[in-house]
Design an enzyme around this catalytic site. Structure first.
Site, PDB file in Angstrom:
ATOM      1  CE  LYS A  11     -66.480 -58.266 -50.855  1.00 51.72           C
ATOM      2  NZ  LYS A  11     -67.078 -57.997 -49.561  1.00 51.72           N
ATOM      3  CG  ASN A  53     -45.584 -51.951 -55.123  1.00 50.74           C
ATOM      4  OD1 ASN A  53     -45.303 -50.866 -54.645  1.00 50.74           O
ATOM      5  ND2 ASN A  53     -45.790 -52.121 -56.432  1.00 50.74           N
ATOM      6  CG  ASP A  64     -40.495 -52.849 -68.954  1.00 46.01           C
ATOM      7  OD1 ASP A  64     -40.363 -51.668 -68.559  1.00 46.01           O
ATOM      8  OD2 ASP A  64     -39.677 -53.744 -68.706  1.00 46.01           O
TER       9      ASP A  64
HETATM   10  O1  PMT Z   1     -41.747 -45.066 -53.177  1.00 46.68           O
HETATM   11  P1  PMT Z   1     -40.734 -45.280 -52.052  1.00 46.68           P
HETATM   12  O2  PMT Z   1     -41.392 -45.871 -50.817  1.00 46.68           O
HETATM   13  O3  PMT Z   1     -39.950 -44.043 -51.775  1.00 46.68           O
HETATM   14  O4  PMT Z   1     -39.717 -46.408 -52.530  1.00 46.68           O
HETATM   15  C1  PMT Z   1     -38.874 -46.167 -53.598  1.00 46.68           C
HETATM   16  C2  PMT Z   1     -38.725 -47.402 -54.486  1.00 46.68           C
HETATM   17  C3  PMT Z   1     -38.196 -48.567 -53.658  1.00 46.68           C
HETATM   18  C4  PMT Z   1     -40.057 -47.776 -55.106  1.00 46.68           C
HETATM   19  C5  PMT Z   1     -37.717 -47.022 -55.614  1.00 46.68           C
HETATM   20  O5  PMT Z   1     -36.489 -46.654 -55.011  1.00 46.68           O
HETATM   21  C6  PMT Z   1     -37.415 -48.201 -56.541  1.00 46.68           C
HETATM   22  O6  PMT Z   1     -36.469 -48.942 -56.332  1.00 46.68           O
HETATM   23  N1  PMT Z   1     -38.262 -48.354 -57.638  1.00 46.68           N
HETATM   24  C7  PMT Z   1     -38.135 -49.455 -58.573  1.00 46.68           C
HETATM   25  C8  PMT Z   1     -38.837 -50.658 -58.031  1.00 46.68           C
HETATM   26  C9  PMT Z   1     -38.540 -51.932 -58.849  1.00 46.68           C
HETATM   27  O7  PMT Z   1     -38.083 -52.904 -58.335  1.00 46.68           O
HETATM   28  O8  PMT Z   1     -38.719 -51.819 -60.070  1.00 46.68           O
HETATM   29  P2  PMT Z   1     -38.509 -53.028 -61.149  1.00 46.68           P
HETATM   30  O9  PMT Z   1     -37.256 -53.762 -60.863  1.00 46.68           O
HETATM   31  O10 PMT Z   1     -39.757 -53.791 -61.226  1.00 46.68           O
HETATM   32  O11 PMT Z   1     -38.338 -52.164 -62.430  1.00 46.68           O
HETATM   33  C10 PMT Z   1     -37.115 -51.633 -62.898  1.00 46.68           C
HETATM   34  C11 PMT Z   1     -37.402 -50.345 -63.601  1.00 46.68           C
HETATM   35  O12 PMT Z   1     -38.378 -50.532 -64.618  1.00 46.68           O
HETATM   36  C12 PMT Z   1     -37.937 -49.248 -62.699  1.00 46.68           C
HETATM   37  O13 PMT Z   1     -37.397 -48.036 -63.119  1.00 46.68           O
HETATM   38  C13 PMT Z   1     -39.448 -49.292 -62.950  1.00 46.68           C
HETATM   39  O14 PMT Z   1     -40.084 -48.026 -62.709  1.00 46.68           O
HETATM   40  C14 PMT Z   1     -39.512 -49.704 -64.406  1.00 46.68           C
HETATM   41  N2  PMT Z   1     -40.703 -50.493 -64.752  1.00 46.68           N
HETATM   42  C15 PMT Z   1     -40.901 -51.721 -64.233  1.00 46.68           C
HETATM   43  C16 PMT Z   1     -41.985 -52.484 -64.626  1.00 46.68           C
HETATM   44  C17 PMT Z   1     -42.882 -51.949 -65.550  1.00 46.68           C
HETATM   45  N3  PMT Z   1     -43.932 -52.635 -65.937  1.00 46.68           N
HETATM   46  N4  PMT Z   1     -42.682 -50.727 -66.050  1.00 46.68           N
HETATM   47  C18 PMT Z   1     -41.605 -49.980 -65.684  1.00 46.68           C
HETATM   48  O15 PMT Z   1     -41.446 -48.839 -66.127  1.00 46.68           O
END
Ligand code: PMT
Length: 399
Positions: free
Chosen positions: A289, A210, A306
């Site tokens: 590939k 992403n 997660d």
């Molecule tokens: O890196 P930059 O370009 O500066 O951008 C910053 C950012 C947009 C990446 C950051 O500000 C941000 O919002 N990160 C979270 C992205 C997201 O949408 O995460 P999520 O909704 O999928 O997850 C929620 C939370 O769970 C997050 O804290 C994530 O790190 C955590 N997570 C999610 C999925 C997973 N499998 N493991 C996790 O730990």
């Protein structure tokens, strides 16, 4: 030695004789590692030339509010957001009065209104003007509005008077500016931060990922280390550099990130999940590939672990902070993630604005704190986030 590594200082110069000292001040800032941009009032250009300030700062000087050429390089709002600190030196009595009123009738006053960075003022004026009740009342109001006041000093003045009103010397202004960045607030605490994207392998040359740049995690790691914390940043593939004060663990996939997190999180006080972890990965990455034979290609994906949920399920869990980048119903989705993942605090932002940007506007979602918006460059916002975290962990008793 004075250190201002990568600190973005916007130096605002107004029209007083002490403006000539800004040449030395800028040189000291640059020597200490700061990135300096200069904005001047028209009156100040009578005392020191923009060319001198451009040569010393290494950046084009901004003077006019409506300057299409300057706006093309860095617009005034962008400049206001760029700064980690705005220092007005020298600040004349007139400029102080206009700032108190919240005027926006020239570039510098507009920048002050638009910035979310701390603003410091170094007054320089005749001793009678300094002592005047109007100036003192204005300064009182500015202090109430959280402006920092650097000086003035006492002594011989350019007009021949002796008294309070001299601008502080450049060395002292540089030292006080550096002080603002050093708070030691997080000394003794260990932070684990995840950042960047993850890469999920499809075959030896392709992967799912992403747009996360890692900048938000870099800002949080840097500011936490500046505030005295011991920081480990576990990052997916990004193209960034970090201060030596941060321990960096580079990983590729969500599985790698989980393993790295679990290897160190148990000894931590705060875990911040900034990483945009891929939710799914190819079930069976191909060892060779994949050939592009057909018009379609089906990939079977399986859910990734997660990571943050696993951290918040630990018996002696750290203070757990999550992020959510959403494209719709930002607050509702943020609240749901806070609950589902059992987080102590979450920052919810608009995914279309935040990825790979130097700026962020994010909502604070917490069971205890009021909902508010934090906006500005990622370092400024990181400091505000850390202040919230610091205040919360001080009142929290760990099991
Ligand atoms: O890196 P930059 O370009 O500066 O951008 C910053 C950012 C947009 C990446 C950051 O500000 C941000 O919002 N990160 C979270 C992205 C997201 O949408 O995460 P999520 O909704 O999928 O997850 C929620 C939370 O769970 C997050 O804290 C994530 O790190 C955590 N997570 C999610 C999925 C997973 N499998 N493991 C996790 O730990």
């Amino acid at each position: 030695m004075l250190s201002l590594t990568n600190k973005r200082i916007l130096l605002g110069i107004t029209g007083g004789i002490a403006a000539y000292k800004c040449a030395e001040l800028t040189r000291l800032f640059v020597k200490a590692g700061a990135l300096v941009r200069v904005a001047m009032t028209k009156a100040s250009t009578e005392f020191i030339t923009p060319l001198t300030m451009q040569a010393l700062s290494g950046n084009r000087v901004s003077i006019e509010l409506l300057d299409s050429e300057a706006e093309g390089a860095m617009g005034h709002i962008e400049l206001a957001k760029w700064a980690d600190l705005v220092l007005i030196a020298p600040a004349t009595a007139d400029f102080i009065a206009r700032t108190t009123l919240g005027k926006a009738d020239d570039l510098l006053s507009t920048l002050i209104l638009a910035t979310s960075a701390p603003v410091a003022i170094a007054p320089a004026m005749n001793q009678a003007m300094w002592g005047n009740i109007s100036t003192q009342t204005n300064l009182e109001l500015l202090k109430q509005k959280s402006f920092y006041l650097f000086g003035p000093a006492e002594g011989q003045q350019a007009c021949g008077d002796v008294g309070l009103g001299r601008m502080l010397e450049p060395e002292e202004l540089a030292r006080r500016s550096a002080e603002l960045f050093k708070n030691g607030e997080l000394a003794g605490l260990t932070f684990i931060i995840t950042g960047g994207p993850t890469r999920e392998k499809i075959d030896p040359v392709r992967f799912i990922t992403n747009h996360s740049s890692g900048k938000m995690a870099q800002a949080l790691g840097t500011e936490a280390a500046n505030a005295g914390a011991k920081v480990t940043l576990i990052s997916g593939p990004v193209n960034l550099s970090y201060p030596d004060t941060i321990n960096i663990i580079e990983v590729e996939s969500a599985d790698d990130m989980l393993e790295a997190v679990m290897s160190c999180v148990k000894k931590s006080d705060v875990f911040i999940g900034v990483a945009a972890v891929a939710d799914y990965r190819p079930a069976e990455p191909a060892s060779e590939k994949i050939k592009k034979d057909g018009n379609t290609l089906n990939l079977k994906l399986v859910k990734n672990p997660d990571i943050i949920s696993k951290v918040s399920k630990l018996k002696d869990k750290p203070f757990v902070v999550g992020f959510a980048a959403e494209t719709e119903s930002i607050v509702e989705n943020g609240k749901k993630k806070l609950e589902d993942k059992n987080l102590d605090l979450l920052f919810a932002n608009n995914a279309t604005e935040t990825f790979d940007s130097d700026y962020i506007s994010t909502r604070v979602i917490s069971p205890l704190l009021k909902e508010e918006i934090l906006s500005g460059n990622k370092n400024t916002v990181a400091r505000k986030m850390l202040n919230l975290i610091s205040a919360q962990i001080k009142t929290r008793i760990r099991k």
